[in-house]
Motif scaffolding. Structure first.
Motif, PDB file in Angstrom:
ATOM      1  N   TYR A 108       0.775  -1.143  -0.259  1.00 11.94           N
ATOM      2  CA  TYR A 108      -0.298  -0.173   0.086  1.00 11.94           C
ATOM      3  C   TYR A 108       0.679   1.283   0.236  1.00 11.94           C
ATOM      4  O   TYR A 108       0.268   2.679  -0.175  1.00 11.94           O
ATOM      5  N   THR A 128       0.572   6.996   1.515  1.00 16.96           N
ATOM      6  CA  THR A 128      -0.418   5.572   1.434  1.00 16.96           C
ATOM      7  C   THR A 128      -0.351   5.816  -0.248  1.00 16.96           C
ATOM      8  O   THR A 128      -0.240   7.412  -0.670  1.00 16.96           O
ATOM      9  N   ASP A 164      -4.910  -0.692   6.984  1.00 20.39           N
ATOM     10  CA  ASP A 164      -6.452  -0.301   5.787  1.00 20.39           C
ATOM     11  C   ASP A 164      -7.035   1.411   6.233  1.00 20.39           C
ATOM     12  O   ASP A 164      -7.496   1.953   4.833  1.00 20.39           O
ATOM     13  N   GLY A 195      -3.587   4.781   7.321  1.00 18.76           N
ATOM     14  CA  GLY A 195      -1.958   4.235   5.887  1.00 18.76           C
ATOM     15  C   GLY A 195      -0.634   5.174   7.515  1.00 18.76           C
ATOM     16  O   GLY A 195      -0.242   3.934   7.434  1.00 18.76           O
TER      17      GLY A 195
END
Length: 833
Positions: free
Chosen positions: A233, A303, A438, A441
């Motif tokens: 990510y 992110t 999730d 970040g």
């Protein structure tokens, strides 16, 4: 006798004094030579060095002459130049950089010559051209002419590390910034050095531990060392810190040069961390976003969603002119005066009636959770002064009255009770209803920075990949049972003892609103352990909206709508006679009542129907008048009578309040005619005969400041709700668990296929016992509710029995739209035949 505190203070300020280029420098003990030089403005060229990564000494470009005292105190020179990025400063050390030492200068020129032997001379077409450290340092620390006459080494290019990140291996100088970031910061060791000697290169590799859900090797056979996709990510950070043009992003590659771009500082609109970003645009179009340097929040990292998900603001469905539904039933472009008049007429009818016998049933407001604090303030003020209702709620998600009392008593108006620094330094952290990687970040990166020094506990159905990278301890719990899980953290349990340490933190997420008693028990746990408590929502506008009072039972600052003193204080500040006394309806109740024909008008701002388990489309269809404020034409516009275009974040100024309570103001990046929601509502209110005073950011700031802090009497009492017990058993009917993955199919990620390609494959997760109970045969399960069903591949996971987990809005798994239920609901699960 020296106390422990005094000793710690003394050790913290211990310093050493050295000389760099004949300048005496005093720095804290343990400071690297290259950092000491920076403090006095002496620049030493480097490639591998980065202040947030561990020293590597990989590129050797920072060589300097060093002399240091021996055991007898005699200052003796080292026999050859040393890497200043790995050597710490010593008392009495003498350092000569390329500015004062011919041998250091010659060493640096030699390293640069070696780096350029195989480096392609393609600066005019390289994405790094114009902002490239290699270019700059080749001029400052390199030879004027090359002595290399042979053929340069070449590789096939580009190598796709993922759909978003591309690698030109012949440009790489093997500084290892990318591999070190991936291992040290993100915890995603999907790339590494391969081979040796002249053929050494960076690439992906293939090991069993990297056999991640659904990812296949890219461009090569599975057994080849080039391996699997760069699944992270945070992969975009490797592009930004690459000191040459080796790593590039597919979305920006060959699109512009830095001297063509206009740069503006901003704040990410994607989550509640409030990450600092830099927006680069050309001719009114954003071409890229970078992480900005903000040491107290996101340091230098963001992110991939913060970095790459910006194209949604300028897709072809962008609304630039107001739309009004004509007599033919279609939306037509209209002037602002026409649209505002139509909107005012529709709202006036909902409030006062149209002269017929039917009793008017009023209007309600659904702003959505992505708005700025100023927009949220304008929406709630519009609802209370113009529409004369408290029916306003930004929580277009699972919500509860318990959560609202918690927000009013313990979050709104409390300032910064817990900060990123507190998280980083905390000896123990307990997570509940929140998955950092999730749903926040930057929070994840700060927690991982303390890996090995911090204990992390998570109340969840299973250990997610992010939780595993935090080395978290699982307190296995079915969704809805988090309250009981909090209550069980007591006495001499491992988690209770850890949370009693000074500085420990409990983090609760918005998903706990679906677990009765969870917020009550979280407060109780914080009280009995002494741990700090932080609420971290998923969306960027949530904390600001709480502060602004955009909730049905809360006024600005956390004041309770039902407290007369709170209403009087706000009414006086607004110059109003009185405010509505009855607490409003939640977003879910508003939608249900609108669908039942009990509301005459809806004002909707940036809500996506497919995100809601409630049937918003049915509510819109049944409501007599719908006003929508939108950036892009959405499903709401299909039912709206008037659509007013509003500015996206890049085209307006405003403030996001991050989860800390920190004000994250940003200025307009791209100047257009588009107006913020708060300005549009201010103009519309005037059309209805009310002066809101929300036309400018400064006006709203002044109003919020004049309200001051709420007194204890004006706030709601802390919630007292009994914790629910969830009976999860392996069988055909299971408890649903779900949350949004960071990269999914959310509306703010539209138009970015390269980012979408890095999203994780949608799977259903079941324990082995549960999978056997549902008759799993061919690796697929069907998950059904009374509304619809999903069919997904299964990954057997070490998790609590009786629970099935699926991603909330990933390809093939749109839970709210397809199942129409929230996490914690019972669903039927059957194995494939």
């Amino acid at each position: 006798m020296t106390s422990t505190a005094d000793k710690a203070t003394t050790e913290a300020v211990e310093t050493v004094t050295l000389t760099i280029d004949s300048r005496e420098v005093t720095v804290p003990k343990g400071t690297l030579i290259i950092r000491a030089a920076e403090q006095v403005g002496i620049d030493i060229p480097r490639f591998c060095d980065h202040p947030l990564l561990k020293p590597a000494g990989a590129c050797r470009q920072c060589l300097v002459d060093v002399a240091a005292p021996d055991r007898e105190g005699n200052v003796r020179p080292f026999p050859k130049p040393q890497a200043s990025c790995t050597m710490t400063a010593m008392d009495g050390m003498v350092v000569n950089t390329q500015h004062s030492s011919e041998s250091a200068k010659k060493a640096q020129e030699g390293v640069m010559e070696l780096l350029l032997i195989n480096h392609p001379l393609d600066c005019p077409v390289c994405d790094k051209g114009g902002e490239c450290p290699l270019q700059n340092q080749a001029m400052s620390s390199g030879r004027t002419e090359t002595r290399f006459i042979d053929v340069k080494r070449v590789f096939e290019k580009p190598l796709a590390l993922s759909s978003e990140i591309l690698l030109d291996r012949e440009r790489c100088v093997l500084c290892q910034r990318c591999t070190r970031f991936s291992k040290e910061i993100a915890g995603d060791a999907f790339i590494d050095l391969q081979n040796r000697g002249a053929m050494q290169q960076i690439g992906t590799f293939n090991e069993d531990v990297l056999n991640f859900d659904g990812y296949e090797p890219i461009g090569v056979a599975a057994e080849d060392e080039s391996g699997r996709a760069f699944s992270s990510y945070f992969s975009g950070n490797t592009v930004q810190i690459c000191p040459v043009g080796a790593l590039t992003s597919a979305s920006y590659r060959f699109r512009s040069r830095p001297f063509d771009l206009v740069s503006s500082a901003g704040i990410s609109e994607h989550d509640s961390s409030g990450a600092a970003i830099r927006t680069d645009h050309r001719r009114g179009k954003i071409l890229r976003r970078l992480a900005d340097n903000d040491p107290v929040v996101n340091e230098e990292w963001v992110t991939d969603k913060d970095r790459f998900a910006f194209t949604w603001q300028n897709l072809s469905d962008r609304i630039t002119r107001p739309l009004v539904r004509g007599e033919d039933g279609e939306l037509h472009e209209a002037s602002w005066p026409e649209a505002l008049a139509a909107a005012a007429k529709g709202l006036r009818t909902a409030l006062d009636g149209d002269g017929e016998d039917a009793t008017p049933q009023g209007a309600a407001v659904l702003p959505g959770g992505r708005v700025t604090m100023e927009d949220a303030y304008a929406y709630q003020k519009f609802a209370r002064l113009v529409l004369r209702t408290n029916d306003v709620d930004i929580r277009t998600r699972v919500a509860s009255d318990e959560e609202q009392d918690f927000l009013g008593s313990s979050v709104a108006g409390t300032g910064m009770g817990v900060t990123f620094t507190d998280l980083e330094k905390a000896p123990a952290v307990l997570l509940a209803g929140f998955e950092p990687e999730d749903e926040g970040g930057v929070v994840f990166l700060r927690l991982r920075k303390s890996l090995g020094r911090q204990r992390v506990f998570t109340i969840a159905p299973y250990l997610s990949r992010g939780a595993e990278k935090l080395d978290a301890t699982l307190l296995a719990t079915a969704p809805g049972g988090e309250g009981k899980a909090f209550a069980a953290v007591k006495g001499s349990t491992d988690a209770a003892e850890a949370l009693k340490q000074d500085g420990a933190v409990i983090i609760v997420g918005e998903r706990l609103a679906g677990a009765p008693g969870a917020f009550t028990q979280a407060l109780a746990l914080a009280k009995r352990t002494g741990a700090k408590l932080a609420w971290i929502p998923r969306r960027a506008g949530e904390r600001g909206a709480v502060e602004a009072g955009a909730l049905p039972a809360l006024l600005p600052g956390g004041r309770s709508v039902t407290e007369a003193s709170a209403r009087d204080a706000v009414a006086q500040a607004w110059g109003a006679d009185a405010l509505p006394e009855q607490a409003g309806r939640s977003a879910s109740a508003i939608i249900a009542d609108a669908a039942a024909g009990k509301i005459d008008a809806l004002v909707v701002g940036g809500v996506t129907p497919s995100d809601l388990s409630d049937d918003l489309t049915a509510a819109l269809e049944a409501t007599g008048f719908v006003l929508s404020l939108e950036v892009r034409r959405s499903e709401v516009a299909d039912y709206a009578d008037v659509v007013l275009p509003v500015a996206p974040p890049s085209e307006k100024s405003g403030t996001f309040v991050n989860w800390e309570g920190r004000l994250r103001g940003f200025a307009t990046a791209i100047k257009t005619d588009a107006m913020s929601d708060h300005r549009v509502l201010d103009i519309l209110a005037r059309e209805l005969g009310v002066h809101l005073g929300t036309g400018a950011v400064a006006e709203i700031s002044q109003q919020l400041g004049s309200l001051g802090a709420a007194t204890k009497a004006e706030r709601p009492a802390a919630p007292k709700v009994d914790a629910a017990k969830v009976d999860a058993k392996a069988g055909s009917e299971l408890v649903l668990a779900s949350w949004h993955l960071l990269v999914d199919e959310g509306a703010l990620q539209d138009g970015e296929p390269y980012l979408a390609g890095t999203g994780r494959t949608a799977v259903a997760r079941l324990s082995r016992k549960t999978a056997d109970a549902v008759g799993l045969k061919d690796g697929l399960v069907t998950i059904s509710s009374g509304t619809g069903s999903l069919e997904l591949p299964v990954v057997i996971t070490d998790m609590i029995d009786g629970v099935v987990w699926v991603p909330a809005k990933s390809p093939g798994s749109w839970v709210a739209q397809e199942l129409g239920v929230e996490p914690g609901a019972r669903v039927t699960v059957k194995g494939g035949v």
